[in-house]
Design a protein around this motif. Structure first.
Motif, PDB file in Angstrom:
ATOM      1  N   VAL A 163     -33.713   8.533  17.197  1.00 40.53           N
ATOM      2  CA  VAL A 163     -33.805   7.954  15.847  1.00 40.53           C
ATOM      3  C   VAL A 163     -35.243   7.477  15.631  1.00 40.53           C
ATOM      4  CG1 VAL A 163     -32.989   6.123  14.306  1.00 40.53           C
ATOM      5  CG2 VAL A 163     -31.400   7.216  15.910  1.00 40.53           C
ATOM      6  N   PRO A 164     -35.885   7.898  14.534  1.00 42.59           N
ATOM      7  CA  PRO A 164     -37.274   7.495  14.337  1.00 42.59           C
ATOM      8  C   PRO A 164     -37.429   5.979  14.187  1.00 42.59           C
ATOM      9  CG  PRO A 164     -36.656   9.221  12.777  1.00 42.59           C
ATOM     10  CD  PRO A 164     -35.395   8.798  13.470  1.00 42.59           C
ATOM     11  N   PHE A 165     -38.443   5.448  14.868  1.00 41.16           N
ATOM     12  CA  PHE A 165     -38.893   4.069  14.605  1.00 41.16           C
ATOM     13  C   PHE A 165     -40.039   4.262  13.624  1.00 41.16           C
ATOM     14  CE2 PHE A 165     -41.183   0.148  15.280  1.00 41.16           C
ATOM     15  CZ  PHE A 165     -40.176  -0.784  15.495  1.00 41.16           C
ATOM     16  N   LEU A 166     -39.818   3.862  12.362  1.00 36.96           N
ATOM     17  CA  LEU A 166     -40.639   4.406  11.278  1.00 36.96           C
ATOM     18  C   LEU A 166     -41.983   3.729  11.055  1.00 36.96           C
ATOM     19  CD1 LEU A 166     -37.778   5.152   8.733  1.00 36.96           C
ATOM     20  CD2 LEU A 166     -39.125   6.828   9.998  1.00 36.96           C
ATOM     21  N   ARG A 167     -42.033   2.387  11.248  1.00 34.48           N
ATOM     22  CA  ARG A 167     -43.291   1.660  10.971  1.00 34.48           C
ATOM     23  C   ARG A 167     -43.429   0.539  11.987  1.00 34.48           C
ATOM     24  NH1 ARG A 167     -39.731   1.360   7.401  1.00 34.48           N
ATOM     25  NH2 ARG A 167     -39.706   2.558   5.484  1.00 34.48           N
ATOM     26  N   GLN A 168     -44.666   0.177  12.332  1.00 34.85           N
ATOM     27  CA  GLN A 168     -44.827  -0.742  13.465  1.00 34.85           C
ATOM     28  C   GLN A 168     -44.271  -2.144  13.218  1.00 34.85           C
ATOM     29  OE1 GLN A 168     -48.922  -0.702  14.517  1.00 34.85           O
ATOM     30  NE2 GLN A 168     -49.664  -1.452  12.548  1.00 34.85           N
ATOM     31  N   ASN A 169     -44.132  -2.586  11.984  1.00 33.56           N
ATOM     32  CA  ASN A 169     -43.575  -3.927  11.769  1.00 33.56           C
ATOM     33  C   ASN A 169     -42.081  -3.929  11.484  1.00 33.56           C
ATOM     34  OD1 ASN A 169     -45.934  -5.637  12.059  1.00 33.56           O
ATOM     35  ND2 ASN A 169     -46.711  -4.481  10.315  1.00 33.56           N
ATOM     36  N   ASP A 170     -41.455  -2.750  11.565  1.00 30.21           N
ATOM     37  CA  ASP A 170     -40.006  -2.703  11.344  1.00 30.21           C
ATOM     38  C   ASP A 170     -39.283  -3.425  12.478  1.00 30.21           C
ATOM     39  OD1 ASP A 170     -40.450  -1.231   9.096  1.00 30.21           O
ATOM     40  OD2 ASP A 170     -39.525   0.616   9.813  1.00 30.21           O
ATOM     41  N   GLY A 171     -38.098  -3.953  12.140  1.00 33.55           N
ATOM     42  CA  GLY A 171     -37.324  -4.692  13.137  1.00 33.55           C
ATOM     43  C   GLY A 171     -36.426  -3.809  13.985  1.00 33.55           C
ATOM     44  N   GLY A 172     -36.421  -2.505  13.770  1.00 32.22           N
ATOM     45  CA  GLY A 172     -35.556  -1.635  14.556  1.00 32.22           C
ATOM     46  C   GLY A 172     -35.685  -0.200  14.110  1.00 32.22           C
ATOM     47  N   LYS A 173     -34.769   0.631  14.660  1.00 32.21           N
ATOM     48  CA  LYS A 173     -34.781   2.055  14.327  1.00 32.21           C
ATOM     49  C   LYS A 173     -33.851   2.276  13.137  1.00 32.21           C
ATOM     50  CE  LYS A 173     -35.495   3.645  19.045  1.00 32.21           C
ATOM     51  NZ  LYS A 173     -34.908   4.448  20.125  1.00 32.21           N
ATOM     52  N   PHE A 174     -34.422   2.600  11.993  1.00 32.18           N
ATOM     53  CA  PHE A 174     -33.618   2.801  10.787  1.00 32.18           C
ATOM     54  C   PHE A 174     -33.158   4.257  10.717  1.00 32.18           C
ATOM     55  CE2 PHE A 174     -35.463  -1.231   9.808  1.00 32.18           C
ATOM     56  CZ  PHE A 174     -34.444  -1.872   9.123  1.00 32.18           C
ATOM     57  N   ILE A 175     -31.925   4.479  11.170  1.00 28.35           N
ATOM     58  CA  ILE A 175     -31.356   5.827  11.059  1.00 28.35           C
ATOM     59  C   ILE A 175     -30.994   6.099   9.600  1.00 28.35           C
ATOM     60  CG2 ILE A 175     -28.981   5.054  11.599  1.00 28.35           C
ATOM     61  CD1 ILE A 175     -28.570   7.753  13.030  1.00 28.35           C
ATOM     62  N   GLN A 176     -30.631   5.027   8.894  1.00 27.48           N
ATOM     63  CA  GLN A 176     -30.140   5.183   7.528  1.00 27.48           C
ATOM     64  C   GLN A 176     -31.184   4.736   6.520  1.00 27.48           C
ATOM     65  OE1 GLN A 176     -28.792   6.349   5.267  1.00 27.48           O
ATOM     66  NE2 GLN A 176     -27.998   4.964   3.731  1.00 27.48           N
ATOM     67  N   THR A 177     -31.922   5.730   6.026  1.00 25.65           N
ATOM     68  CA  THR A 177     -32.855   5.450   4.934  1.00 25.65           C
ATOM     69  C   THR A 177     -32.565   6.365   3.754  1.00 25.65           C
ATOM     70  OG1 THR A 177     -34.425   7.084   5.791  1.00 25.65           O
ATOM     71  CG2 THR A 177     -34.731   4.780   6.502  1.00 25.65           C
ATOM     72  N   TYR A 178     -31.911   7.496   4.024  1.00 25.25           N
ATOM     73  CA  TYR A 178     -31.661   8.461   2.944  1.00 25.25           C
ATOM     74  C   TYR A 178     -30.315   9.160   3.154  1.00 25.25           C
ATOM     75  CZ  TYR A 178     -33.012  11.558  -0.856  1.00 25.25           C
ATOM     76  OH  TYR A 178     -33.070  12.213  -2.066  1.00 25.25           O
ATOM     77  N   GLY A 179     -29.350   8.363   3.656  1.00 21.01           N
ATOM     78  CA  GLY A 179     -27.995   8.872   3.791  1.00 21.01           C
ATOM     79  C   GLY A 179     -27.113   8.190   2.749  1.00 21.01           C
ATOM     80  N   MET A 180     -25.894   8.677   2.643  1.00 19.95           N
ATOM     81  CA  MET A 180     -25.017   8.221   1.564  1.00 19.95           C
ATOM     82  C   MET A 180     -23.791   7.526   2.146  1.00 19.95           C
ATOM     83  SD  MET A 180     -23.371  10.947  -1.021  1.00 19.95           S
ATOM     84  CE  MET A 180     -21.840  11.336  -0.190  1.00 19.95           C
ATOM     85  N   TYR A 181     -23.609   6.270   1.788  1.00 19.02           N
ATOM     86  CA  TYR A 181     -22.398   5.561   2.196  1.00 19.02           C
ATOM     87  C   TYR A 181     -21.255   5.917   1.250  1.00 19.02           C
ATOM     88  CZ  TYR A 181     -24.149   2.505   5.876  1.00 19.02           C
ATOM     89  OH  TYR A 181     -24.623   2.027   7.064  1.00 19.02           O
ATOM     90  N   VAL A 182     -20.110   6.229   1.838  1.00 17.74           N
ATOM     91  CA  VAL A 182     -18.893   6.457   1.050  1.00 17.74           C
ATOM     92  C   VAL A 182     -17.934   5.312   1.365  1.00 17.74           C
ATOM     93  CG1 VAL A 182     -16.906   7.977   0.659  1.00 17.74           C
ATOM     94  CG2 VAL A 182     -19.135   8.963   1.226  1.00 17.74           C
TER      95      VAL A 182
END
Ligand SMILES: Cc1cc2nc3c(=O)[nH]c(=O)nc-3n(C[C@H](O)[C@H](O)[C@H](O)COP(=O)(O)O)c2cc1C
Length: 503
Positions: free
Chosen positions: A139-158
């Motif tokens: 899972v990408p760790f997207l930016r150095q100040n992020d608090g974790g690995k955001f798997i969900q940035t462009y997925g859809m919750y149902v």
């Protein structure tokens, strides 16, 4: 019938590749910051969308490849909005206002509910229970100040209401918490928050499906603030002119797109929370110390197709999907709301440079004059209609402009504000409507009132409310010279010794 780019992510990718707007990256890339850095640079240069095929730590053909900047802006000449247009089944050359108008027209069509099919590519592979280890995925760790690995940035919750009458598809971020769970905000005012409250009231956890790589039209509409009790599925069907094919989850009765790349199924705990974030959000700032306690999303099953793709949005400075999808679809909603309230409004737009916080409302001057209103009364009315609406929660600053101003041209908007909006006299402030806390000055600024202020700036002169013909002329090449002289100057431009003009 083969599926088109709005119905199928893989077709969308093929078409972007054919157009020269997609780059397959086969060089190994590190999910730790490198994927994020490349994708960020792509947004900022409006470069081709990267499809990362060789991710360090990925096991075989399993979870997953990564698709960055899925709906970033494009540098292709005349096709800046190609990714948004192709997401919605529109022409690759559609402009921003074309898209706003066309999606606004979909609102007049009858909803077309989805069609349930027994299975689909998303069911090729299945993992259950303790075979799931989210921490082992690249899972990408997207930016150095992020608090974790955001798997969900462009997925859809149902999710759906306990009685099943309202199904909500929406985008809201989540990061990996542990082997079997995610953590992420559920804003109470958003539909997912309203529905979760119904489950909580029954003393139950809320079932969810989190779907990645869904039909591009589905994810675009998931980011749109449609009115409460609207099923996004019906709207998507109306947009595509065909029902969307969906299939049942393995561990609950939610329906997911049959051709999604992969789906996580589970429940949102009604009691358990964990620290989440921070993450650089759409306004382009991150406060590194800021963590929030958010609900845990427990994952009970994963289903996926062969060689699946995780689309990723790296929010931050514009332009990314927050502007191309969220701001544009909010503009659609606001235009529709203004028309329903019989306001003389021609177009609504949010300049991308404002990071979804300025909305420009362009009036139809002929209809405005017929209304026999004035600046104060009209500005107040526009503010009440928009700020009290669902998208109004996200919008703090409105600019009313005449129809000599192109709302998509920031130079025009700044010129109108600077020359026609008189401080105080042309401004109306409202503090009775709530604001999304993600606006930096709402959570980190001066607290001047209970809800913080919103403002409408009327960037028009008094005469624009009364006179059919504008009493001024513009001091510009187009405004200050006869047309035949303009044409002569343009024709002779290179003869005078100037270079070619590219517009
Ligand atoms: C790329 C993208 C990312 C988004 N991320 C979030 C998010 O993390 N949190 C959030 O509250 N809204 C987010 N949104 C906005 C919501 O998806 C949008 O307001 C949607 O209308 C909310 O769902 P609802 O209409 O069902 O309430 C995002 C939108 C887009 C396009």
């Amino acid at each position: 019938m083969p599926l088109n780019s709005a119905q199928c992510l893989r077709q969308f990718i093929r078409e972007l590749e054919d157009e020269g707007d997609l780059l397959r990256i086969t060089e190994e890339v590190d999910p730790h910051l490198e994927i994020g850095a490349i994708t960020r640079r792509v947004y900022e240069l409006e470069e081709k969308a990267p499809l990362f095929e060789n991710i360090k730590g990925r096991k075989g053909d399993g979870l997953f490849r990564v698709f960055g900047a899925p709906v970033g802006a494009s540098r292709l000449p005349g096709k800046r909005f190609i990714r948004l247009a192709k997401s919605m089944g529109l022409s690759a050359t559609a402009t921003g206002p074309d898209i706003v108008e066309q999606v606004c027209r979909v609102k007049q069509r009858a909803p077309m509910p989805p069609r349930e099919v027994p299975t689909g590519p998303v069911k090729e592979f299945k993992l259950f229970g303790d075979d799931i280890d989210l921490t082992s995925l690249p899972v990408p760790f997207l930016r150095q100040n992020d608090g974790g690995k955001f798997i969900q940035t462009y997925g859809m919750y149902v999710v759906k209401t306990p009685d099943g009458s309202w199904v909500n598809w929406s985008i809201t971020r989540s990061m990996i918490h542990d082997k079997r769970s995610l953590v992420g905000p559920v804003i109470p005012r958003q539909d997912i928050g309203v529905i979760r409250q119904m489950w909580t009231d029954l003393g139950q956890d809320m079932p969810f499906a989190l779907c990645f790589g869904v039909p591009p039209a589905a994810i675009a509409v998931s980011g749109m603030p449609l009115p409460k009790w609207t099923n996004e599925t019906g709207f998507i069907g109306a947009m595509l002119g065909e029902p969307l094919d969906v299939t049942k989850c393995e561990t609950n009765d939610l329906l997911v797109p049959f051709n999604a790349e992969f789906v996580l199924e589970g429940v949102v705990s009604r009691t358990e929370t964990a620290p989440e974030g921070p993450m650089a959000e759409y306004p382009g700032l991150v406060f590194p110390e800021q963590k929030r306690q958010c609900p845990i999303f427990k994952v009970n099953a994963i289903t996926y197709r062969h060689d699946p793709i995780l689309p990723v949005c790296v929010t931050g400075r514009a332009v990314e999907e927050s502007e191309t999808i969220w701001a544009v679809t909010q503009a659609v909603e606001v235009l529709d709301i203004c028309r329903a309230a019989k306001l003389p409004v021609k177009m609504v737009w949010s300049p991308f440079e404002s990071h979804c916080l300025w909305f420009v409302v362009q009036v139809d001057r002929r209809e405005l004059v017929a209304l026999k209103t004035n600046i104060k009364e009209f500005t107040e009315r526009v503010g009440r209609v928009i700020f009290s609406s669902k998208p109004g929660f996200y919008i703090p600053k409105l600019f009313i402009v005449g129809d000599d101003i192109d709302p998509t041209n920031l130079n025009d908007v700044i010129w109108a504000e600077a020359t026609r909006c008189q401080p105080f006299a042309n401004e109306v402030f409202f503090d009775e409507y709530p604001n999304i806390p993600l606006i930096p000055y709402i959570s980190h600024g001066i607290r001047a009132s209970e809800n913080h202020y919103k403002v409408v700036k009327c960037c028009m002169l008094t005469s624009e409310f009364t006179d059919e013909v504008l009493p001024w002329k513009v001091g510009s090449f187009r405004g200050s010279y006869p047309e035949d002289l303009q044409q002569k100057v343009e024709k002779n431009w290179t003869k005078y010794g100037f270079g070619e003009v590219t517009e």
